[in-house]
Each structure stands twice: as structure tokens, then as C-alpha cells.
Design a protein around this motif. Structure first.
Motif, PDB file in Angstrom:
ATOM      1  N   PRO A  17       0.818  -1.223   0.000  1.00 18.64           N
ATOM      2  CA  PRO A  17       0.000   0.000   0.000  1.00 18.64           C
ATOM      3  C   PRO A  17       0.847   1.267   0.000  1.00 18.64           C
ATOM      4  N   LEU A  18       1.967   1.245   0.726  1.00 19.77           N
ATOM      5  CA  LEU A  18       2.827   2.429   0.758  1.00 19.77           C
ATOM      6  C   LEU A  18       3.479   2.660  -0.595  1.00 19.77           C
ATOM      7  N   VAL A  19       3.987   1.598  -1.217  1.00 20.08           N
ATOM      8  CA  VAL A  19       4.606   1.742  -2.537  1.00 20.08           C
ATOM      9  C   VAL A  19       3.564   2.218  -3.558  1.00 20.08           C
ATOM     10  N   ASP A  20       2.352   1.669  -3.508  1.00 20.30           N
ATOM     11  CA  ASP A  20       1.289   2.117  -4.413  1.00 20.30           C
ATOM     12  C   ASP A  20       1.010   3.609  -4.231  1.00 20.30           C
ATOM     13  N   GLU A  21       0.960   4.029  -2.985  1.00 19.90           N
ATOM     14  CA  GLU A  21       0.681   5.437  -2.684  1.00 19.90           C
ATOM     15  C   GLU A  21       1.768   6.351  -3.248  1.00 19.90           C
ATOM     16  N   LYS A  22       3.022   6.010  -3.008  1.00 17.43           N
ATOM     17  CA  LYS A  22       4.117   6.865  -3.470  1.00 17.43           C
ATOM     18  C   LYS A  22       4.311   6.757  -4.984  1.00 17.43           C
ATOM     19  N   ALA A  23       4.026   5.588  -5.555  1.00 19.32           N
ATOM     20  CA  ALA A  23       4.099   5.464  -7.009  1.00 19.32           C
ATOM     21  C   ALA A  23       3.080   6.379  -7.666  1.00 19.32           C
ATOM     22  N   ALA A  24       1.908   6.506  -7.062  1.00 21.68           N
ATOM     23  CA  ALA A  24       0.887   7.411  -7.605  1.00 21.68           C
ATOM     24  C   ALA A  24       1.353   8.860  -7.539  1.00 21.68           C
ATOM     25  N   VAL A  25       2.052   9.218  -6.473  1.00 20.23           N
ATOM     26  CA  VAL A  25       2.603  10.575  -6.356  1.00 20.23           C
ATOM     27  C   VAL A  25       3.622  10.821  -7.465  1.00 20.23           C
ATOM     28  N   ILE A  26       4.533   9.858  -7.672  1.00 24.58           N
ATOM     29  CA  ILE A  26       5.547  10.008  -8.721  1.00 24.58           C
ATOM     30  C   ILE A  26       4.890  10.091 -10.093  1.00 24.58           C
ATOM     31  N   ALA A  27       3.873   9.268 -10.333  1.00 26.58           N
ATOM     32  CA  ALA A  27       3.161   9.311 -11.619  1.00 26.58           C
ATOM     33  C   ALA A  27       2.525  10.677 -11.833  1.00 26.58           C
ATOM     34  N   ARG A  28       1.975  11.252 -10.789  1.00 21.63           N
ATOM     35  CA  ARG A  28       1.374  12.590 -10.911  1.00 21.63           C
ATOM     36  C   ARG A  28       2.431  13.626 -11.254  1.00 21.63           C
ATOM     37  N   TRP A  29       3.597  13.533 -10.615  1.00 22.75           N
ATOM     38  CA  TRP A  29       4.677  14.471 -10.919  1.00 22.75           C
ATOM     39  C   TRP A  29       5.089  14.367 -12.394  1.00 22.75           C
ATOM     40  N   VAL A  30       5.127  13.141 -12.907  1.00 21.62           N
ATOM     41  CA  VAL A  30       5.466  12.952 -14.322  1.00 21.62           C
ATOM     42  C   VAL A  30       4.399  13.584 -15.200  1.00 21.62           C
ATOM     43  N   THR A  31       3.141  13.345 -14.888  1.00 22.49           N
ATOM     44  CA  THR A  31       2.031  13.907 -15.673  1.00 22.49           C
ATOM     45  C   THR A  31       2.062  15.429 -15.666  1.00 22.49           C
ATOM     46  N   GLU A  32       2.443  15.994 -14.547  1.00 20.94           N
ATOM     47  CA  GLU A  32       2.510  17.450 -14.426  1.00 20.94           C
ATOM     48  C   GLU A  32       3.751  18.039 -15.087  1.00 20.94           C
ATOM     49  N   GLY A  33       4.635  17.186 -15.605  1.00 18.10           N
ATOM     50  CA  GLY A  33       5.855  17.659 -16.246  1.00 18.10           C
ATOM     51  C   GLY A  33       6.933  18.080 -15.274  1.00 18.10           C
ATOM     52  N   ARG A  34       6.795  17.669 -14.022  1.00 17.64           N
ATOM     53  CA  ARG A  34       7.778  18.046 -12.997  1.00 17.64           C
ATOM     54  C   ARG A  34       8.868  16.995 -12.828  1.00 17.64           C
ATOM     55  N   LEU A  35       8.694  15.846 -13.476  1.00 15.80           N
ATOM     56  CA  LEU A  35       9.708  14.806 -13.543  1.00 15.80           C
ATOM     57  C   LEU A  35       9.802  14.322 -14.974  1.00 15.80           C
ATOM     58  N   ALA A  36      10.993  13.892 -15.372  1.00 14.04           N
ATOM     59  CA  ALA A  36      11.138  13.244 -16.679  1.00 14.04           C
ATOM     60  C   ALA A  36      10.298  11.969 -16.686  1.00 14.04           C
ATOM     61  N   PRO A  37       9.826  11.543 -17.857  1.00 12.68           N
ATOM     62  CA  PRO A  37       9.021  10.312 -17.924  1.00 12.68           C
ATOM     63  C   PRO A  37       9.768   9.128 -17.322  1.00 12.68           C
ATOM     64  N   VAL A  38       9.126   8.465 -16.381  1.00 13.88           N
ATOM     65  CA  VAL A  38       9.744   7.338 -15.682  1.00 13.88           C
ATOM     66  C   VAL A  38       8.641   6.450 -15.136  1.00 13.88           C
TER      67      VAL A  38
END
Length: 207
Positions: free
Chosen positions: A131-152
Motif C-alpha cells: 500500500p505504501l509503494v502504491d501510494e508513493k508510485a501514484a505521487v511520482i506518476a502525478r509528478w510525471v504527468t505534471e511535467g515536474r519529472l522526466a518520464p519514468v
């Protein structure tokens, strides 16, 4: 597990001695290779005395794993969804390296359990870690969608951080043999991984 009633100071000291000895034995011999006799000897107790506190090798191992998981999860819990994405991930890498430096036996204990198919930690993996990894993976995915992280891929990013940081605990002897004397593996790893992940995670056009 240890008895649920409040422990005296001596009982608490003995419980801690058992867990410390067990950590040493399990991290070197693995669950299958470890024996209650080895743990009792390391704790400076008789085997019957040890069994007063923990009814089995499985109970000792479960107590160690449960405590280890809480330590292992804390760095990922600290990843702040409101923070700067690259800085937050680099901070997570730093915290994981510090764990590898400060808790090498715990890292090897966990690695041994995974190599054996995680027969004794399936519950905590599904109930606590996933559950913790799922939660943080969703945060990272959002950052990618927002263009704040390179696609990963968020999950494989987390896996790669685990691999590159825990390597320095699980293969410490190999690392030090390859680097030779006069090196600080963890300080050098911090510098290298900071550069590696910063360059790969910074969105194109940003510095």
C-alpha cells in the motif's frame, strides 16, 4: 512473540539481547541455517531461558522482521507529495543509503528472506509495504504527468533505488574489495547516485 505482560528491566534486557543475537545469526546464516542454540549462545542465555521469551525460532524471526519493516518503510513514508519532485526523490535515496550504512545486518536479513521466497513476510509485504509503494508510485506518476519529472515508470524507479542503495549493505565486502583502501563507499555512492538520478529525473529543458 515475547510475553504480552509488562516486562521487568531484566526481562527487557534479555529480550533485547536475544533479538540482537538473532539479528547477527540470521543475517549471516539465514533463517534455515540459524539455530536456537546459536542465538541463545550469542545472547548469553540458556536455551530454556530463551524459550521463556520467545517460543520458537519463527517467533524471534517474526519480531525482527516486523521491527525491520518499520525502519525500512520510514524513508519512503517521508517522501512529501507537496515537495519538489527531484529533491524529494534524492532525499529518499540519501535516507536509503544511510539505512544501508547504519543497518547492514538488517538489510542482509531482509535480502535473505526475499531470496528464500519471503515465506515468513508475505503478510507484511502485502499489508504494509505494497500500500505504501502504491501510494508513493501514484505521487511520482502525478509528478510525471505534471511535467515536474522526466518520464519514468514509478515502480521501477523505486525498485532501482532499492537496488542501488541496498547493494552497499548486502555486498559491502565486494564493494570495499573493488574500491580498495582509502575510500568511503557510502559518501562516494551518495555523490554518484545524486548525479545519476538528478540527471535522469530532471525534465527536459530544466536544470
Amino acid at each position: 512473540m515475547p510475553r504480552s505482560r509488562p516486562q521487568t528491566r531484566i526481562q527487557q534486557k534479555n529480550s533485547e539481547a536475544i533479538l540482537e543475537a538473532a539479528l547477527e545469526v540470521f543475517s549471516q546464516a539465514g533463517f534455515r541455517g540459524a539455530t536456537l542454540d546459536q542465538i541463545a549462545e550469542g545472547a548469553g542465555l540458556s536455551k530454556p531461558n530463551l524459550l521463556y521469551y520467545f517460543p520458537s525460532k519463527e517467533a524471534i524471526h517474526a519480531a525482527l522482521i516486523q521491527g525491520l519493516l518499520q525502519i525500512w518503510l520510514d524513508p519512503l513514508r517521508a517522501l512529501d507529495p507537496a515537495g519538489d519532485p527531484v529533491a524529494e526523490i534524492l532525499g529518499y535515496i540519501r535516507r536509503k543509503l544511510e539505512l544501508s550504512r547504519d543497518f547492514p545486518r538488517e538489510s542482509r536479513l531482509f535480502a535473505n528472506e526475499m531470496l528464500q521466497g519471503a515465506p515468513r513476510v508475505q503478510g507484511p509485504l502485502q499489508d504494509d509495504l505494497k500500500p505504501l509503494v502504491d501510494e508513493k508510485a501514484a505521487v511520482i506518476a502525478r509528478w510525471v504527468t505534471e511535467g515536474r519529472l522526466a518520464p519514468v515508470d514509478p515502480y521501477h524507479l523505486i525498485f532501482s533505488i532499492w537496488a542501488t542503495t541496498q547493494h552497499y549493505a548486502d555486498f559491502d565486502v565486494q564493494v570495499r574489495a573493488m574500491l580498495g583502501p582509502g575510500h568511503d563507499p557510502f559518501a562516494e555512492a551518495q555523490t554518484f547516485l545524486d548525479h545519476l538520478f538528478r540527471s535522469s529525473l530532471t525534465p527536459p529543458g530544466k536544470s
